[in-house]
Design a protein around this motif. Sequence first.
Motif, short mmCIF file in Angstrom:
data_model
loop_
_atom_site.label_atom_id
_atom_site.label_comp_id
_atom_site.label_asym_id
_atom_site.label_seq_id
_atom_site.Cartn_x
_atom_site.Cartn_y
_atom_site.Cartn_z
N GLU A 111 0.59 -1.41 -0.07
CA GLU A 111 -0.21 0.14 -0.12
C GLU A 111 0.37 1.19 -0.11
O GLU A 111 0.33 2.75 -0.02
N THR A 112 1.63 0.93 0.14
CA THR A 112 2.81 2.38 -0.28
C THR A 112 2.94 2.97 -1.30
O THR A 112 3.15 4.13 -1.29
N ASP A 113 3.09 2.06 -2.34
CA ASP A 113 2.78 2.50 -3.66
C ASP A 113 1.71 3.69 -3.80
O ASP A 113 1.58 4.71 -4.14
N LEU A 114 0.44 3.49 -3.07
CA LEU A 114 -1.11 3.94 -3.69
C LEU A 114 -0.69 5.11 -2.24
O LEU A 114 -1.13 5.74 -3.02
N ALA A 115 0.46 4.96 -0.97
CA ALA A 115 -0.11 6.14 -0.52
C ALA A 115 0.79 7.30 -0.96
O ALA A 115 0.17 8.55 -0.08
N ARG A 116 1.77 7.12 -1.58
CA ARG A 116 2.90 8.01 -2.83
C ARG A 116 2.17 8.26 -2.84
O ARG A 116 2.04 9.53 -3.59
N ALA A 117 0.92 7.88 -3.78
CA ALA A 117 0.47 8.34 -5.04
C ALA A 117 -0.72 9.48 -4.71
O ALA A 117 -0.78 10.22 -4.72
N ARG A 118 -1.29 8.98 -3.20
CA ARG A 118 -2.24 10.30 -2.61
C ARG A 118 -1.18 11.21 -1.92
O ARG A 118 -2.28 12.36 -2.55
N ASP A 119 -0.37 11.57 -2.28
CA ASP A 119 0.42 12.20 -1.38
C ASP A 119 1.20 13.25 -2.93
O ASP A 119 1.18 14.61 -2.88
N VAL A 120 1.75 12.26 -4.26
CA VAL A 120 1.40 12.91 -5.22
C VAL A 120 0.59 13.84 -5.42
O VAL A 120 0.05 15.21 -6.15
N PHE A 121 -0.06 13.53 -6.06
CA PHE A 121 -2.12 13.99 -6.06
C PHE A 121 -2.62 14.89 -5.49
O PHE A 121 -2.78 16.15 -5.90
N ALA A 122 -2.45 14.79 -4.23
CA ALA A 122 -2.65 16.09 -3.32
C ALA A 122 -1.78 17.32 -3.53
O ALA A 122 -1.45 18.43 -3.21
N ALA A 123 -0.03 17.15 -3.64
CA ALA A 123 0.55 17.72 -4.08
C ALA A 123 0.59 19.68 -5.24
O ALA A 123 1.46 19.96 -5.04
N HIS A 124 -0.02 18.03 -6.64
CA HIS A 124 -0.32 19.07 -7.19
C HIS A 124 -1.36 18.82 -8.29
O HIS A 124 -2.86 18.75 -7.35
N GLU A 125 -1.02 20.24 -8.82
CA GLU A 125 -2.49 20.78 -8.96
C GLU A 125 -2.77 20.29 -10.38
O GLU A 125 -2.24 20.23 -11.81
N ALA A 126 -4.26 19.02 -10.25
CA ALA A 126 -4.29 18.18 -11.70
C ALA A 126 -5.44 17.66 -10.94
O ALA A 126 -6.26 17.19 -10.23
N ALA A 127 -6.52 17.72 -12.53
CA ALA A 127 -7.69 17.12 -12.76
C ALA A 127 -7.52 15.62 -11.78
O ALA A 127 -8.74 15.03 -11.02
N PHE A 128 -7.21 15.02 -12.65
CA PHE A 128 -6.64 13.30 -12.26
C PHE A 128 -5.37 12.71 -12.64
O PHE A 128 -4.72 13.71 -12.94
N MET A 129 -5.70 12.00 -11.75
CA MET A 129 -4.16 11.05 -11.91
C MET A 129 -4.12 9.43 -11.72
O MET A 129 -4.68 8.64 -11.05
N LEU A 130 -3.57 9.92 -13.18
CA LEU A 130 -3.33 7.73 -13.59
C LEU A 130 -1.98 6.89 -12.77
O LEU A 130 -0.99 7.64 -12.90
N LEU A 131 -2.33 6.29 -11.74
CA LEU A 131 -1.31 5.36 -11.46
C LEU A 131 -0.89 4.39 -13.02
O LEU A 131 -1.82 3.55 -13.52
N GLY A 132 0.07 4.04 -13.35
CA GLY A 132 0.53 3.05 -14.45
C GLY A 132 1.41 2.54 -14.07
O GLY A 132 2.72 3.39 -13.61
N THR A 133 1.94 1.88 -15.13
CA THR A 133 3.72 0.83 -15.01
C THR A 133 3.77 1.76 -16.28
O THR A 133 2.96 1.25 -17.84
N VAL A 134 5.16 2.51 -16.50
CA VAL A 134 5.12 2.82 -17.30
C VAL A 134 6.88 3.09 -17.79
O VAL A 134 7.67 2.53 -17.39
#
Length: 190
Positions: A111-134
């Motif tokens: 779940e640390t991946d999802l927690a980091r994603a939540r924190d990054v989402f909260a820190a940036h002004e974006a309408a959405f954020m997709l988690l992906g393998t890039v």
Amino acid sequence: MIGVIPAAGKASRMGQIGSELPKALIEVEGRTLLERAIESLKAVGVDSVVLVVGHLAEQISQFVSSRELGIEVKTVTQEQPLGLAHAIATAASEIDGDFVVLCPDNVFTDETDLARARDVFAAHEAAFMLLGTVMPNKQRDRKSFHTSALRNRDENLYDYRSHNDSTAGLAINSTGCCFFKREALDFLPS
């Protein structure tokens, strides 16, 4: 933050199993995919869950009502199987703030991946954020993809743009998890 779990699909790629059992109720190591998704959402601070049901909805509703899941779960019905965006639109009346959509068949073991994603989402002004393998890719066929590293905003965080004039691009495999600002619902087609 509210969690949205789309669980209305017919699971047609699951063959006979999908015709008898909703994909969200398939067990992996003694826990259903639905239970795993709820646990992942709770780990990132979700206050409540909106569960979008359709195919074999009664089985999912019965499962939810028979379990102590440790979080409020509201169920809404997607009357027609019109895809993920429609499932999100079906849940819209229950969403009053930022939300995260987590497909139950995408299992997160850390779940640390999802927690980091939540924190990054909260820190940036974006309408959405997709988690992906890039995976960076220089193949010529990438020009037709709609994603590109327009600029790297943060470690492993890329901007999205609607077209790509470059032959370079990003091959993205969705992890089945997206974070959204509430106003992103305004972008859904009617």
